[in-house]
Scaffold this motif. Structure first.
Motif, PDB file in Angstrom:
ATOM      1  N   ALA B 162       0.829  -1.205   0.000  1.00 35.36           N
ATOM      2  CA  ALA B 162       0.000   0.000   0.000  1.00 35.36           C
ATOM      3  C   ALA B 162       0.869   1.264   0.000  1.00 35.36           C
ATOM      4  N   LEU B 163       1.991   1.207   0.727  1.00 35.71           N
ATOM      5  CA  LEU B 163       2.863   2.381   0.802  1.00 35.71           C
ATOM      6  C   LEU B 163       3.455   2.769  -0.547  1.00 35.71           C
ATOM      7  N   THR B 164       3.626   1.782  -1.438  1.00 35.89           N
ATOM      8  CA  THR B 164       4.257   2.068  -2.733  1.00 35.89           C
ATOM      9  C   THR B 164       3.321   2.815  -3.673  1.00 35.89           C
ATOM     10  N   GLN B 165       2.049   2.918  -3.289  1.00 37.15           N
ATOM     11  CA  GLN B 165       1.051   3.364  -4.259  1.00 37.15           C
ATOM     12  C   GLN B 165       0.806   4.860  -4.316  1.00 37.15           C
ATOM     13  N   ALA B 166       1.723   5.648  -3.835  1.00 37.93           N
ATOM     14  CA  ALA B 166       1.519   7.094  -3.775  1.00 37.93           C
ATOM     15  C   ALA B 166       0.127   7.399  -3.195  1.00 37.93           C
ATOM     16  N   PRO B 167      -0.133   6.885  -1.979  1.00 39.58           N
ATOM     17  CA  PRO B 167      -1.491   6.899  -1.455  1.00 39.58           C
ATOM     18  C   PRO B 167      -2.001   8.288  -1.080  1.00 39.58           C
ATOM     19  N   ARG B 168      -3.262   8.554  -1.372  1.00 33.62           N
ATOM     20  CA  ARG B 168      -3.965   9.736  -0.902  1.00 33.62           C
ATOM     21  C   ARG B 168      -4.902   9.355   0.236  1.00 33.62           C
ATOM     22  N   ALA B 169      -5.223   8.067   0.302  1.00 27.68           N
ATOM     23  CA  ALA B 169      -5.996   7.551   1.434  1.00 27.68           C
ATOM     24  C   ALA B 169      -5.717   6.064   1.550  1.00 27.68           C
ATOM     25  N   PHE B 170      -5.625   5.600   2.811  1.00 22.15           N
ATOM     26  CA  PHE B 170      -5.465   4.163   3.045  1.00 22.15           C
ATOM     27  C   PHE B 170      -6.800   3.574   3.465  1.00 22.15           C
ATOM     28  N   VAL B 171      -7.081   2.394   2.969  1.00 22.93           N
ATOM     29  CA  VAL B 171      -8.235   1.652   3.440  1.00 22.93           C
ATOM     30  C   VAL B 171      -7.720   0.298   3.890  1.00 22.93           C
ATOM     31  N   MET B 172      -7.788   0.044   5.202  1.00 25.10           N
ATOM     32  CA  MET B 172      -7.162  -1.171   5.725  1.00 25.10           C
ATOM     33  C   MET B 172      -8.195  -2.042   6.410  1.00 25.10           C
ATOM     34  N   ASP B 173      -8.284  -3.291   5.925  1.00 27.55           N
ATOM     35  CA  ASP B 173      -9.232  -4.225   6.505  1.00 27.55           C
ATOM     36  C   ASP B 173      -8.494  -5.156   7.467  1.00 27.55           C
ATOM     37  N   GLU B 174      -8.663  -4.898   8.741  1.00 27.76           N
ATOM     38  CA  GLU B 174      -8.066  -5.707   9.815  1.00 27.76           C
ATOM     39  C   GLU B 174      -6.583  -6.010   9.617  1.00 27.76           C
ATOM     40  N   PRO B 175      -5.768  -4.975   9.562  1.00 27.79           N
ATOM     41  CA  PRO B 175      -4.328  -5.211   9.394  1.00 27.79           C
ATOM     42  C   PRO B 175      -3.702  -5.934  10.583  1.00 27.79           C
ATOM     43  N   MET B 176      -4.329  -5.862  11.758  1.00 23.28           N
ATOM     44  CA  MET B 176      -3.741  -6.491  12.942  1.00 23.28           C
ATOM     45  C   MET B 176      -4.144  -7.957  13.096  1.00 23.28           C
ATOM     46  N   ALA B 177      -5.061  -8.414  12.235  1.00 20.23           N
ATOM     47  CA  ALA B 177      -5.619  -9.746  12.443  1.00 20.23           C
ATOM     48  C   ALA B 177      -4.525 -10.798  12.577  1.00 20.23           C
ATOM     49  N   GLY B 178      -4.550 -11.511  13.703  1.00 21.18           N
ATOM     50  CA  GLY B 178      -3.622 -12.609  13.906  1.00 21.18           C
ATOM     51  C   GLY B 178      -2.190 -12.206  14.196  1.00 21.18           C
ATOM     52  N   LEU B 179      -1.977 -10.944  14.574  1.00 20.40           N
ATOM     53  CA  LEU B 179      -0.602 -10.480  14.755  1.00 20.40           C
ATOM     54  C   LEU B 179      -0.015 -10.820  16.123  1.00 20.40           C
ATOM     55  N   GLY B 180      -0.847 -11.017  17.114  1.00 25.97           N
ATOM     56  CA  GLY B 180      -0.297 -11.202  18.458  1.00 25.97           C
ATOM     57  C   GLY B 180      -0.015  -9.849  19.087  1.00 25.97           C
ATOM     58  N   ALA B 181       0.161  -9.858  20.415  1.00 24.02           N
ATOM     59  CA  ALA B 181       0.255  -8.598  21.164  1.00 24.02           C
ATOM     60  C   ALA B 181       1.426  -7.745  20.700  1.00 24.02           C
ATOM     61  N   GLU B 182       2.580  -8.397  20.570  1.00 22.65           N
ATOM     62  CA  GLU B 182       3.783  -7.655  20.194  1.00 22.65           C
ATOM     63  C   GLU B 182       3.628  -7.029  18.814  1.00 22.65           C
ATOM     64  N   GLY B 183       3.179  -7.846  17.844  1.00 22.79           N
ATOM     65  CA  GLY B 183       2.994  -7.382  16.478  1.00 22.79           C
ATOM     66  C   GLY B 183       1.996  -6.246  16.406  1.00 22.79           C
ATOM     67  N   SER B 184       0.895  -6.374  17.131  1.00 21.75           N
ATOM     68  CA  SER B 184      -0.125  -5.330  17.132  1.00 21.75           C
ATOM     69  C   SER B 184       0.443  -4.013  17.636  1.00 21.75           C
TER      70      SER B 184
END
Ligand code: ATP
Ligand code: MG
Lengths: 327, 249
Positions: B162-184
């Protein structure tokens, strides 16, 4: 330098050494077989762009092979009969010049691929296979019922077409032309695979949703791949017709489509030299086993089964293992 | 509405008898993280799909950068700078990590019709891709096959693309899913800094992350917006506590 690279080099060396030996030993039949294998490899290398890189299982590639064949047949027959191909607002003459014929073959089969792609890429999976098959059957029956160019009987050309500076009637010189085309296309395939287009196409095969999400249209990528693929296979068709000095509807048959797919699968889908390994293997089996029994294709079926069951990477994959992605 | 980068207006979408979106109107403002929360099946991913263009609403509009994009296909919205991450990673598993980010850069460049040059040697694409990997801490894994990444690393790669896309807005669907406490925690810190680059519409189940990050929260239940407001508003809202947060919150 890895194992696959060595195997590819060995295959290529074989394609130079064996016909070279055949010239020395005066075995024109061997040269003919090698030419056949190289042309089949070229047709399959064309399919490999759509199937290997694009993931498009086309069961209609004989359409392009046949269109290439008929492009040659039509142009050459008008030339040998001294009748214009088209005489209206302007005049199109037939030709016996290979470069012109090749161009015509690649352009017409590329256009056909574009048309088929526009209509069939809306679907995927089994539907895509069926639609390409249906187009193949349409082209086949069209050729059969088109009397102007021989209909069912096909079309014979008396003398092989010419290439500036070469004597194309000399088997080894014609072979050299075919091999040069194969090398050029394989070089192009190797470049294509690592190009921006190749990356986008590979992603369109694996994750079309992602490709859309980064702003590209997977269908347009696949359409372009199909056009390139069809043009190469069409070129192979023109060479094949020139080899036999004959073109008939059988070049458009679904059996032909099946054979082209079999070359790719036996050799190794998406492997650079997969089409070469597959076509060489096929022609060798056809020659040796075909001499023993008319039912040699049963054996071929067994080989196909073994390849599909035990190594998804075809012959190349069995020998060299799984391919690795290159960054 | 001057400051809204991305907005929906009265989106309706039904799957047969199931009403997945019922008149959803939300706005994403400059510089904010706007979280969408709601129980499973509330229609969050369906909303995202309509915003990004992979699903057509039955009625209603989507506006992005002041333009009505409802009729535009996904790829056109992406080219305008709408950068999406998927709930289930949509990555090319057979490709290297680098190739996955290069694809994003290639999409943003809009120049995929190059057939003979090496994509990995394109300095412009490489710079964009490497910067994104560096930012997400994946730079050492660039040559690895994506299939070999851990789940958490794949989630990071989603964000990197997503970062490579010259973003004007991010739309993120559950980026933390399954990451664990540290990852989150790690990703929370990262997204916190990201909002200055472009606003984020964030669908997330991880309430710690949402409460830490969100400027505003919209609560979705059965396809309806039942509340929108600041973190305090939402925490205090009896309706929300009832429908979603439970009494622990
Ligand atoms: N293509 C579809 N066809 C039919 N029903 C669908 C479709 N997509 C989603 N649904 C249904 O719509 C409802 C909303 O689904 P959605 O995926 O948007 O929920 P969600 O809020 O993202 O849930 P989760 O938190 O589990 O990701 C669910 O009941 C789901 O089963
Ligand atoms: Mg969801």
């Amino acid at each position: 330098m890895n194992r696959e690279w060595l195997l590819n080099a060995a295959l290529l060396a074989g394609l130079v050494v064996v016909p070279g030996w055949a010239v020395w030993a005066d075995e024109p039949f061997t040269i003919m077989l090698a030419t056949r294998a190289v042309i089949f490899a070229l047709a399959a290398a064309g399919l490999n762009i759509a199937l290997g890189l694009g993931g498009l299982v086309s069961l209609g590639h004989a359409v392009f092979f046949g269109i290439g064949g008929y492009a040659m047949g039509v142009l050459a027959s008008h030339a040998q009969n001294y009748t214009p191909l088209y005489d209206g607002v302007f005049t199109i003459q037939g030709t016996k010049s290979m470069p012109v014929i090749w161009l015509a073959a690649a352009v017409t089969s590329g256009l056909a691929a574009w048309l088929i792609g526009v209509l069939s890429l809306r679907t995927s999976g089994a539907y895509f296979i069926m639609i390409t098959l249906a187009f193949g059957q349409m082209a086949y029956f069209f050729a059969i019922s088109w009397p102007a160019y021989g209909g069912e009987d096909g079309l014979s050309i008396y003398v092989r077409n010419g290439f500036p500076g070469l004597n194309t009637l000399d088997p080894i010189q014609f072979y050299g032309l075919c091999l040069a085309w194969l090398c050029l296309v394989l070089w192009g395939y190797a470049r294509l695979r690592r190009s921006p287009f190749g990356l986008a196409l590979d992603s369109a095969r694996q994750v079309p949703d992602r490709v859309r999400a980064v702003g590209l249209d997977p269908r347009r990528l696949q359409l372009v791949a199909l056009v390139l693929s069809g043009a190469v296979t069409g070129l192979a068709g023109a060479l094949f017709a020139d080899l036999n000095r004959f073109v008939s509807p059988s070049m458009l048959s679904w059996q032909m489509s099946g054979e082209i797919i079999v070359f790719v699968i036996i050799g190794g889908v998406a492997r650079l030299f997969g089409p070469v390994a597959g076509a060489v293997f096929y022609v060798m089996m056809e020659h040796w086993l075909g001499g023993i029994s008319d039912y040699w294709q049963i054996f071929l079926g067994l080989v196909l089964l073994a390849v599909v069951l035990f190594g998804r990477g075809g012959l190349i994959g069995m020998i060299c293992g799984k391919g690795r992605p290159d960054a | 509405m001057p400051d809204s980068v991305l907005s929906t207006h009265e989106l309706h979408k039904a799957f047969g008898a199931l009403r997945a979106s019922e008149g959803i109107s939300i706005r994403l403002l400059h510089g904010e993280i706007h979280a969408i929360i709601g129980p499973n099946g509330a229609g969050k991913s369906t909303l995202i799909a309509q915003i990004c263009g992979s699903l057509r609403p039955d009625s209603g509009r989507v506006t992005f950068l002041g333009r009505d994009v409802t009729a535009l296909p996904t790829e056109a919205r992406a080219r305008m700078g709408l950068a999406r991450t998927f709930q289930t990673s949509a990555l090319a598993m057979d490709q290297t990590v680098m190739q996955n980010v290069l694809l994003g850069a290639l999409g943003a460049s809009g120049r995929p019709w190059r057939f003979l040059s090496r994509v990995a040697r394109d300095a412009g694409l490489r710079d964009t891709a490497e910067a994104a990997l560096l930012e997400t801490g994946l730079q050492d894994l660039a040559r690895l096959r994506t299939a070999e990444l851990s789940h958490g690393q794949r989630r990071q790669l989603e964000v990197a693309v997503a970062l490579t896309q010259a973003p004007r807005a991010f739309v993120m669907d559950e980026p933390m899913a399954g990451l664990g406490a540290e990852g989150s925690r790690h990703l929370t810190g990262f997204l916190d800094r990201l909002r200055t680059r472009a606003p984020i519409l964030l669908v997330e189940h991880d309430m710690d992350a949402v409460f830490a990050l969100a400027d505003r929260i919209t609560v979705l239940v059965y396809g309806r917006v039942i509340a929108t407001g600041s973190v305090e508003d939402i925490r205090a809202d009896p309706l929300v506590r009832d429908a979603y947060l439970g009494d622990g919150a």
